[in-house]
Design a protein around this motif. Structure first.
Motif, PDB file in Angstrom:
ATOM      1  N   ILE A  36      13.817   1.950  13.971  1.00 28.47           N
ATOM      2  CA  ILE A  36      12.492   1.473  14.086  1.00 28.47           C
ATOM      3  C   ILE A  36      11.582   1.803  13.076  1.00 28.47           C
ATOM      4  O   ILE A  36      10.977   1.438  12.209  1.00 28.47           O
ATOM      5  CB  ILE A  36      11.775   1.373  15.440  1.00 28.47           C
ATOM      6  N   SER A  37      11.722   2.988  12.996  1.00 29.88           N
ATOM      7  CA  SER A  37      11.016   3.855  11.820  1.00 29.88           C
ATOM      8  C   SER A  37      11.496   3.670  10.546  1.00 29.88           C
ATOM      9  O   SER A  37      10.528   3.366   9.612  1.00 29.88           O
ATOM     10  CB  SER A  37      10.942   5.554  11.956  1.00 29.88           C
ATOM     11  N   ASP A  38      12.725   3.223  10.309  1.00 29.40           N
ATOM     12  CA  ASP A  38      13.039   3.115   8.989  1.00 29.40           C
ATOM     13  C   ASP A  38      12.831   1.636   8.374  1.00 29.40           C
ATOM     14  O   ASP A  38      12.479   1.415   7.467  1.00 29.40           O
ATOM     15  CB  ASP A  38      14.711   3.222   8.800  1.00 29.40           C
ATOM     16  N   GLY A  39      12.991   0.860   9.674  1.00 30.03           N
ATOM     17  CA  GLY A  39      12.333  -0.542   9.562  1.00 30.03           C
ATOM     18  C   GLY A  39      11.031  -0.772   8.923  1.00 30.03           C
ATOM     19  O   GLY A  39      10.665  -1.472   8.303  1.00 30.03           O
ATOM     20  N   GLU A  40      10.019   0.276   9.509  1.00 26.12           N
ATOM     21  CA  GLU A  40       8.740   0.142   9.181  1.00 26.12           C
ATOM     22  C   GLU A  40       8.583   0.744   7.765  1.00 26.12           C
ATOM     23  O   GLU A  40       7.842  -0.040   7.091  1.00 26.12           O
ATOM     24  CB  GLU A  40       7.744   0.994  10.320  1.00 26.12           C
ATOM     25  N   VAL A  41       9.269   1.572   7.286  1.00 27.28           N
ATOM     26  CA  VAL A  41       9.132   2.086   6.118  1.00 27.28           C
ATOM     27  C   VAL A  41       9.784   0.985   5.219  1.00 27.28           C
ATOM     28  O   VAL A  41       9.129   0.679   3.821  1.00 27.28           O
ATOM     29  CB  VAL A  41       9.987   3.303   5.761  1.00 27.28           C
ATOM     30  N   THR A  42      10.890   0.405   5.451  1.00 28.13           N
ATOM     31  CA  THR A  42      11.383  -0.719   4.772  1.00 28.13           C
ATOM     32  C   THR A  42      10.467  -1.803   4.292  1.00 28.13           C
ATOM     33  O   THR A  42      10.109  -2.319   3.428  1.00 28.13           O
ATOM     34  CB  THR A  42      12.648  -1.372   5.238  1.00 28.13           C
TER      35      THR A  42
END
Length: 328
Positions: free
Chosen positions: A262-268
């Protein structure tokens, strides 16, 4: 090393005796001898094997150590192996590791031999407890086996409690935005390994202890069946607690990985939003940067201001839309 060698008769202590005098006491009808050893040398085990007639296979297992917890019958005698799971202490601080010791118990009608290996925690408290209860000690060597087994099992409870407390702490860190996901996963796997160490101590012992209170019970334990049932109840609860800990650890690992995703998705999404905004600027700059003669806006007096206003307005609109969508 010899810790104690004591003779008992009718539930009362007779005397501390020498190994050479054991045969004189075991010959008495209502007498049994309790010998305790710590990290013995082969010569000590050989002397006791000769005195009590211990089975050679059981003596070989006790000599080599590193056995799986078990309860085995050799004729009219029992051989019991239990693991001692102890937290490692360094300068008064508990390390994230376990020391796994072992206690091997030879039990016959008129003797108990306990052999402790790779562990500093003794069983003097067990001896004192038995001597305070002479009416129970009259049951003979079977009750001593129960007392030793109960002491070993009771030492598992603090270990399970420490695992549960540590697991709760790691679970809180998972949802801490400032926590390090990689460190949390590392701690969870270390915790899972320690839970497996305890599982390997409890589950086989649960299986073996079940032979001592139900069905065909060895004659040595016939007078102490209800006490062994209590040990089995404790082991059953522990086994369930360990399974719960393992399931919770697996769930925590999946949750942690999901939080990372989820965190990586937010950054993406943030990167994609900013890339889209700057792509508009690049597109406008690329169009007006072409060196064609027939581009009337390039010669217009207010063309530069118009271009800047269009770029800023479009970027501002995109920023507002992305912000509204939660991408920025």
């Amino acid at each position: 090393m010899l810790i104690n060698c004591v003779a008992y008769e009718d539930g009362a202590k007779l005397a501390d005796i020498e190994v050479e005098d054991i045969s004189d006491y075991v010959a008495r009808p209502n007498c049994f001898v309790w010998v305790a050893l710590s990290d013995p040398v082969p010569e000590e085990l050989a002397a006791l094997q000769e005195e009590f007639g211990l089975h050679e296979l059981a003596v070989e297992d006790a000599s080599h150590g590193h056995q799986r917890p078990k309860v085995e019958e050799y004729g009219n005698s029992l051989f019991v192996v239990m693991h001692l799971v102890e937290p490692v202490m360094t300068r008064g601080k508990v390390e994230e590791d376990f020391n796994v010791g072992e206690v091997d118990v030879f039990v016959g009608r008129n003797y108990v031999v306990s052999v402790r290996s790779r562990s500093k925690a003794g069983f003097l408290g067990v001896r004192e407890r038995c001597e305070r209860e002479p009416e129970l000690l009259r049951n003979g060597s079977g009750f001593v086996l129960y007392a030793l087994m109960d002491a070993v099992v009771d030492r598992y409870f603090p270990v399970i409690d420490s695992l549960e407390v540590e697991l709760e702490s790691i679970e809180k860190q998972i949802f801490d935005q400032g926590g390090a996901p990689r460190e949390s996963i590392k701690h969870l796997y270390e915790l899972k390994q320690r839970a497996m160490v305890l599982k390997h101590a409890v589950a086989p012992l649960l299986e073996g202890a079940g032979k001592l209170h139900g069905g065909r019970v060895p004659q040595i334990c016939a007078g102490s069946q209800e006490y062994f049932r209590d040990v089995v109840d404790h082991l059953t609860r522990m086994n369930a607690s360990i399974e719960s800990i393992r399931d919770t650890i697996s769930t925590a690992i999946h949750v942690n990985l999901s939080m990372v995703t989820i965190s990586d998705g937010e950054v993406t999404k943030r990167l994609a939003a900013w890339a889209s905004i700057f792509a508009v600027c690049t597109a406008f700059a690329g169009i007006w940067g072409m060196n064609f003669e027939a581009m009337p806006e390039l010669k217009w007096r207010y063309g530069y201001l118009m271009a800047l206003g269009l770029i800023v307005g479009t970027c501002g609109f995109l920023y507002w839309r992305f912000r509204k969508a939660g991408w920025l």
